[in-house]
Design a protein around this motif. Structure first.
Motif, short mmCIF file in Angstrom:
data_model
loop_
_atom_site.label_atom_id
_atom_site.label_comp_id
_atom_site.label_asym_id
_atom_site.label_seq_id
_atom_site.Cartn_x
_atom_site.Cartn_y
_atom_site.Cartn_z
N GLY A 94 0.81 -1.21 0.00
CA GLY A 94 0.00 0.00 0.00
C GLY A 94 0.84 1.26 0.00
O GLY A 94 0.50 2.26 -0.65
N ALA A 148 2.18 1.84 -3.51
CA ALA A 148 1.13 2.43 -4.35
C ALA A 148 0.88 3.89 -3.97
O ALA A 148 0.67 4.75 -4.85
N HIS A 149 0.91 4.19 -2.68
CA HIS A 149 0.74 5.56 -2.19
C HIS A 149 1.83 6.47 -2.75
O HIS A 149 1.56 7.59 -3.21
N HIS A 195 -5.44 2.73 -1.26
CA HIS A 195 -4.66 1.83 -2.10
C HIS A 195 -4.80 0.37 -1.68
O HIS A 195 -4.05 -0.48 -2.17
#
Length: 234
Positions: A38, A41-42, A174
């Motif tokens: 996550g 993706a962030h 995400h």
């Protein structure tokens, strides 16, 4: 580091600064996705270049081909650049040797010039993970690079209960991308336990509860120079 915004892809953070990049160093395929998917993706959504280096591929034949394909699919889902710095050969991290591991991470740092390095926590219960963490720590010894330790991948271990993160990244937006990246690794295969997707999500919800969000990933600060390598982290 909360509230810091990243630039558009390919631009610099500010006058006199290096381009924004983060290096993720992990022992095996799926390690990055479990503990930091996550966050990756962030960061990529904010225009940060993320390079993820997988140090070993502990399978051979069709299993190795599947694991490589799953990792390539995860890279596409999360937006990171994939590297196999030790050749992606069928061996364990312990078989590579610490000197070679440090040299490989040294080369990656020279190439990527990261603001931050994410790797396994130094207290992880997995021997391969601890070796990767030591190599990353040694490779950053002369660099002004923020170094963060990721949570242990296995939640049902004493190491997970001892992990006490100081930095949290809100991954609520995400979590779907993280799940897509992890789903192939949740498939049972001979000799390997599938990733427990429910346990990963429970850990993300737990860290979210600690940081006032729905889902979050937590990191231990191993070394900090205040470079803001994780924009948006609290």
């Amino acid at each position: 580091m909360a509230g810091v915004s990243a630039p558009a892809p390919g631009t610099a953070w500010g006058a006199g600064h290096r381009p924004v990049s983060v290096l993720v160093v992990v022992a095996h395929p799926d390690d990055a996705e479990i503990a930091a998917g996550g966050t990756i993706a962030h960061l990529t959504a904010r225009g940060v270049r993320v390079v993820t280096a997988v140090l070993s591929l502990p399978e051979s034949g069709a299993g190795a081909e599947r694991r490589t394909r799953y990792t390539e699919q995860a890279a596409a889902a999360l937006g990171y650049e994939l590297r196999w710095p030790t050749g992606g050969e069928n061996r364990q991290v312990v078989d590579i040797g610490e000197i070679a591991l440090v040299a490989a991470v040294d080369q990656l740092i020279a190439e990527v010039a990261p603001r931050a390095v994410l790797t396994h926590w130094s207290g992880d219960g997995h021997a391969d993970h601890r070796l990767a963490a030591r190599a990353a720590a040694a490779a950053t010894r002369t660099c002004r690079v923020d170094l963060y330790g990721m949570r242990p991948g296995e939640t049902r271990t004493p190491a997970f209960s001892r992990f006490a993160p100081q930095v949290f990244v809100d991954i609520t937006a995400h979590s779907a991308a993280k799940r897509r990246a992890l789903e192939p690794f949740g498939t049972a295969r001979p000799g390997f336990r599938p990733v427990d997707l429910a346990a990963v999500d429970a850990a993300d919800r737990f860290y979210g509860s600690l940081s006032g969000t729905d889902r979050a990933e937590g990191f231990v600060v191993e070394r900090a120079h205040g470079l803001g390598g994780l924009p948006g982290a609290d």
